[in-house]
Scaffold this motif. Sequence first.
Motif, PDB file in Angstrom:
ATOM      1  N   ARG A  15      41.874  45.090  37.090  1.00 47.64           N
ATOM      2  CA  ARG A  15      42.901  45.905  37.719  1.00 47.64           C
ATOM      3  C   ARG A  15      43.078  47.221  36.978  1.00 47.64           C
ATOM      4  O   ARG A  15      43.247  48.277  37.575  1.00 47.64           O
ATOM      5  CB  ARG A  15      44.214  45.127  37.767  1.00 47.64           C
ATOM      6  CG  ARG A  15      45.169  45.617  38.822  1.00 47.64           C
ATOM      7  CD  ARG A  15      46.291  44.634  39.062  1.00 47.64           C
ATOM      8  NE  ARG A  15      45.799  43.361  39.556  1.00 47.64           N
ATOM      9  CZ  ARG A  15      46.085  42.189  38.986  1.00 47.64           C
ATOM     10  NH1 ARG A  15      46.842  42.130  37.921  1.00 47.64           N
ATOM     11  NH2 ARG A  15      45.608  41.089  39.489  1.00 47.64           N
ATOM     12  N   SER A  60      43.601  35.110  33.268  1.00 50.53           N
ATOM     13  CA  SER A  60      44.468  36.136  33.851  1.00 50.53           C
ATOM     14  C   SER A  60      44.165  37.493  33.213  1.00 50.53           C
ATOM     15  O   SER A  60      44.294  38.534  33.844  1.00 50.53           O
ATOM     16  CB  SER A  60      45.936  35.769  33.679  1.00 50.53           C
ATOM     17  OG  SER A  60      46.216  35.585  32.319  1.00 50.53           O
ATOM     18  N   SER A  99      37.583  39.213  45.634  1.00 57.28           N
ATOM     19  CA  SER A  99      36.951  38.550  44.494  1.00 57.28           C
ATOM     20  C   SER A  99      36.121  37.362  44.961  1.00 57.28           C
ATOM     21  O   SER A  99      36.552  36.611  45.828  1.00 57.28           O
ATOM     22  CB  SER A  99      38.020  38.032  43.530  1.00 57.28           C
ATOM     23  OG  SER A  99      38.973  39.034  43.233  1.00 57.28           O
ATOM     24  N   ARG A 117      41.442  39.192  35.129  1.00 56.67           N
ATOM     25  CA  ARG A 117      41.925  39.883  36.329  1.00 56.67           C
ATOM     26  C   ARG A 117      42.595  41.203  35.959  1.00 56.67           C
ATOM     27  O   ARG A 117      42.425  42.210  36.625  1.00 56.67           O
ATOM     28  CB  ARG A 117      42.923  39.009  37.090  1.00 56.67           C
ATOM     29  CG  ARG A 117      42.384  37.646  37.464  1.00 56.67           C
ATOM     30  CD  ARG A 117      43.265  37.002  38.518  1.00 56.67           C
ATOM     31  NE  ARG A 117      44.647  36.838  38.105  1.00 56.67           N
ATOM     32  CZ  ARG A 117      45.165  35.686  37.670  1.00 56.67           C
ATOM     33  NH1 ARG A 117      44.418  34.612  37.601  1.00 56.67           N
ATOM     34  NH2 ARG A 117      46.424  35.616  37.309  1.00 56.67           N
ATOM     35  N   SER A 132      43.369  37.641  42.194  1.00 60.23           N
ATOM     36  CA  SER A 132      43.796  39.032  42.160  1.00 60.23           C
ATOM     37  C   SER A 132      44.275  39.396  43.543  1.00 60.23           C
ATOM     38  O   SER A 132      43.490  39.387  44.475  1.00 60.23           O
ATOM     39  CB  SER A 132      42.634  39.938  41.765  1.00 60.23           C
ATOM     40  OG  SER A 132      42.587  40.066  40.382  1.00 60.23           O
TER      41      SER A 132
END
Length: 453
Positions: free
Chosen positions: A225, A218, A341, A221, A336
């Motif tokens: 971001r 995570s 992706s 991701r 995401s």
Amino acid sequence: MHNSRYWILKKLTILLQWFFIAWLFCSGWVLAADVEGIRVWRAPDHTRLVLDLSSQVSFKYFTLANPHRVVIDIENTTLKTKLKAVDLSSSPIKKIRGAARERNNLRLVLDMDAKVKPNAFLLSANQQYGERLVIDLFDQHAKSSVIKTVPQNNGRRDIIIALDAGHGGEDPGALGPRRIREKTVVLDIARATKKLFDRQPGYRAILIRNGDYYVGLSKRRSIARKHRADFFVSIHADAFKDKRVQGSSVYTLSQSGASSASAKLLADSENRTDLIGGVDLSGKGDVLAGVLLDLSMTATLDSSVKVGREILREIKKISKLHKSTVEHAGFAVLKSPDIPSVLVETGFISNPKEAKRLSTKQHQGKVANAIFDGTIAYFNRYALAGTRVHWMNNGGKTTGGLQVAMSYKIKSGDTLSEVASRFSVSLTKLRRYNGLAGDKIRIGQILKIPPRG
Ligand SMILES: [Zn+2]
């Protein structure tokens, strides 16, 4: 017959075995563990200290200030490795001290250069290591993680590509023959791919991991971001117990189960690596957030499949395909909601021939090119307004006094009509723009791409 006596004897033996095991536990003999080795991995925001254990342990840890120290108490454990041999350079640990305490407990003290926030957990054995105790030391004065916002460039911002080399650090990923490791191969490929994007006007690439350390799924991701990535590509290499299996595949996220049994199997094994991080594994179970996430995911899923197809088309030119279409599976790293992706399995590292090829700079370059070309092909068609690529594709005129035109270099396997469809221009227009009489093209030929509209 002798049957009843046999059973009584058998029961007695089992009972005795249980007594013996119980006695071993009570005496603490079975629980005694050794620290057999210590490794240190340095990541941009934390240091990971890993103790190799002969068996699982109970432990406690706490910090002390003035000077900063981290203390780790491990029950019933003996130190069987030389602390001085541990390489602490590039880490904020100045020194590791160890001493036996009452009842065979071991106390390790880390003398720190700076204040850290520790988090410790046990890791069970994987293909490479045995039982481990991991102590993550998070930097408290981490470099500001404020990301330079993408310069707007008069509505001509760069497209940001997040390149995610799978695994890293304690998690080697797939292991091939002759110490070829997935984590190393995929980092090399990610770095080669970054070079290509950084040279391409209108694009900039970031590496999710740029070294031999682990990043949680995570977290990967969230790094993408933070950099406001437009596209996220996770780079991996496969392994299978049958060494003959080979070929590349491209995956996107599926919301409803994997599209094939092997995709499911792979997603399970790649996701399992998240346990390595030991922290922040599961999405927080907020129902509303989940619904919103699903909604926004549907939109990016469509884009993901489109980029995936383009990359697969390029990979087909340099490698056998394991799956001939873009597969869907529940990869955590692809979840995401706002960033298209894909996950590229570049080949089977368990296949000796493919492993050897994947470890060469030459083939790594080819894979990098395929990821690059496929991504470019997608954005040439679907770049968002506000990006330089969109602007160029829509008849962008001048930049700094220079005429900007899109061009495309013909590669083996290309046809003129395919190039036309990729750039969303008509075949006639493409021919006319390049002064071509027919559809004949040659490898290496540079085509000018007419602006759309
Ligand atoms: Zn992998």
